[in-house]
Enzyme design. Structure first.
Site, PDB file in Angstrom:
ATOM      1  N   ARG A  16      53.576  20.833   9.490  1.00 38.45           N
ATOM      2  CA  ARG A  16      54.852  21.275   8.924  1.00 38.45           C
ATOM      3  C   ARG A  16      56.022  20.379   9.325  1.00 38.45           C
ATOM      4  NH1 ARG A  16      54.855  27.625  10.201  1.00 38.45           N
ATOM      5  NH2 ARG A  16      53.285  26.991  11.737  1.00 38.45           N
ATOM      6  N   ASP A 106      54.346  22.511  22.808  1.00 39.47           N
ATOM      7  CA  ASP A 106      55.496  22.493  21.887  1.00 39.47           C
ATOM      8  C   ASP A 106      56.510  23.573  22.217  1.00 39.47           C
ATOM      9  OD1 ASP A 106      54.033  24.702  21.154  1.00 39.47           O
ATOM     10  OD2 ASP A 106      54.112  24.321  18.996  1.00 39.47           O
ATOM     11  N   SER A 408      94.652 -17.270  24.787  1.00 38.63           N
ATOM     12  CA  SER A 408      94.146 -16.543  23.631  1.00 38.63           C
ATOM     13  C   SER A 408      93.351 -17.466  22.722  1.00 38.63           C
ATOM     14  CB  SER A 408      95.304 -15.923  22.851  1.00 38.63           C
ATOM     15  OG  SER A 408      95.992 -14.981  23.643  1.00 38.63           O
TER      16      SER A 408
END
Length: 476
Positions: A16, A106, A408
């Protein structure tokens, strides 16, 4: 607990789920479903653990061995019911004395303390069989606990075998049972598959015990959610939501501030110290550790990260990274594996780091990529800097010394070293080592070509603006 064997059933197909991944391997709160079960099993300190595998055992077996190397694997070639699975497990481990607990792979909500209490009560009562049971509003799909007028357990009746009266019973079987090992060995061959499904039900052992005059009891678990399984992804999501609610609540009660529990996800192996603050939209995953007084979020995901005391991590995605005490990260930072930010350092806005160490008090404030680098304490990396670590074949490192100041829009072409106290000019491409205290610049002097806009962009708004400003000089 004495001589204790735990059998974990993990052979079912889980069709499932509609997944190529075996059901018990689906994740919930950072572990597989069976990983949560094995964690609970460890709490009872068993003498041996046997995991029964079947469908997709090439996936399940190695996963179990990785999580619990001492566990034995028993293969159920054909799925003929729980009684058949337990018989295979008992034949595999040879356990004939002590207690045997059977659990499902599970049931990820199962807690170790509940399993320990169940096992202790079973042994203290010296029963042949004990059932972990619960009462639910809708018992559909569960085996019912049938008691006699004195309240003793007579049998467990599966849904398909139950009479209409038995289906009204609200006390149900969790699928977790405890047995006297010697009795179980004797009873397993007596289980019949003469039922609607043609399977060997382990629960038939209850009737065998009663017929033999042995004691059967049930331990009612108030928090029956712990025994719930997930047969499809919708059920798994619901269990995940409930597990997360419990995890978040536990941390809040342990002194962590969670501003919005509804949007906060914390996985099972995360560790938080008191006075941590978690802001909305935050996910803490894997083995993440956050120290006291740190603030994480909003809108932050950290997996397998460590955040130091008093640090602040804002709108950041990080994995396998370390953020030092009092450091600042973000917003919109990306910490890739191997990032180590020192105490009071900074990784700022739109900065990506990878496999790099940024020293104490060092800063990479904005718009930069730092890969395969070492940046010394107190150094400041200018905005828009790229550590060019890959030449198309090899990756190399860049080392920036202590208290350096880089301009920069720099590019550091690895391998290269920038010495202590050195500096680089704006727009510099650094291809050679920079000595300590030196200033590195690249490119020639600036030239201004007067009249360029009017000459080369005639008829455009740019040219008109230049002409209006008095620049009507034509380039010669």
């Amino acid at each position: 607990m004495g001589n204790l064997t735990v059998i974990v059933l993990a052979a079912g197909g889980g069709t499932r789920m509609k997944s190529k991944t075996m059901k018990v391997l689906h994740p919930i709160a950072g572990r597989s479903m069976i990983g949560h079960v094995l964690k609970a099993v460890q709490a009872v300190e068993p003498s041996r653990v046997v995991a029964v595998v079947g469908h997709q055992r090439e996936q399940v077996g190695p996963h179990i061995t990785e999580l619990m190397p001492e566990a034995m694997l028993a293969v159920q070639e054909t799925q003929e019911g729980t009684g058949h699975a337990v018989r295979i497990a008992m034949e595999s481990c040879g356990a004939t004395t002590g207690t045997v607990i059977v659990a499902a792979g599970d049931t990820p909500m199962l807690e170790g303390e509940s399993l320990r209490t169940f096992a202790e009560e079973h042994e203290a009562a010296q029963r042949a069989v004990s059932i972990l049971s619960g009462r639910v509003a809708n018992p559909s799909g569960y085996g019912r606990i049938v008691r006699n007028d004195e309240g003793d357990v007579e049998a467990i009746v599966e849904e398909k075998e139950a009479t209409p009266e038995q289906r009204q019973i609200s006390e149900i079987n969790s699928g977790i049972l405890a047995f006297d090992a010697a009795f179980l060995v004797e009873a397993l061959p007596r289980i019949s598959n003469d039922n609607a499904k043609g399977e060997y039900y382990l629960t038939d052992v209850v009737g065998i015990a009663r017929d033999t005059g042995l004691t059967v009891g049930a331990h009612l678990l108030e928090d029956f959610t712990q025994t719930e399984g997930a047969n499809d992804r919708a059920q798994l999501a619901e269990l995940g939501k409930e597990m997360n609610r419990r995890i978040v609540t536990r941390w809040m009660r342990d002194g962590v501030t969670v501003m919005d529990p509804a949007t906060t996800w914390i996985e099972a192996d995360v560790v938080l110290e008191p006075d941590v603050t978690i802001l909305p939209g935050t996910q803490l995953l894997g083995a993440t550790l956050v120290h006291e007084d740190a603030v994480v979020g909003p809108d932050t995901t950290l997996k397998d990260c460590e955040v130091g005391a008093g640090a602040r991590v804002i709108r950041t995605h990080g994995e396998l990274a370390v953020v030092g005490e009092g450091a600042d990260v973000g917003p919109f930072a990306y910490l890739r594996p191997g990032t180590r930010l020192g105490r009071h350092g900074k990784i700022g806005t739109f900065v990506e780091t990878k496999n790099s160490t940024i020293g104490e008090g060092a800063k990479v404030p904005h718009l930069s990529y730092v890969g395969d680098a070492e940046i010394g304490e107190g150094t400041n990396i200018g905005a828009g800097t790229i550590f060019a670590n890959y030449d198309g074949v090899n990756k190399s490192r860049t080392v920036v010394g202590r208290h350096a100041r880089t301009g920069s829009n720099n590019t550091f072409v690895a391998p290269v070293e920038i010495g202590d106290g050195a500096a680089t000019g704006g727009g510099t491409v650094v291809r050679r080592n920079v000595p300590p205290g030196a200033l590195a610049v690249s490119g020639g002097p600036q030239r201004n070509l007067e009249g360029w806009a009017v000459s080369k962009r005639a008829g455009t708004a740019q040219a008109a603006a230049a002409a209006d400003a008095g620049d009507d000089v034509t380039e010669s």
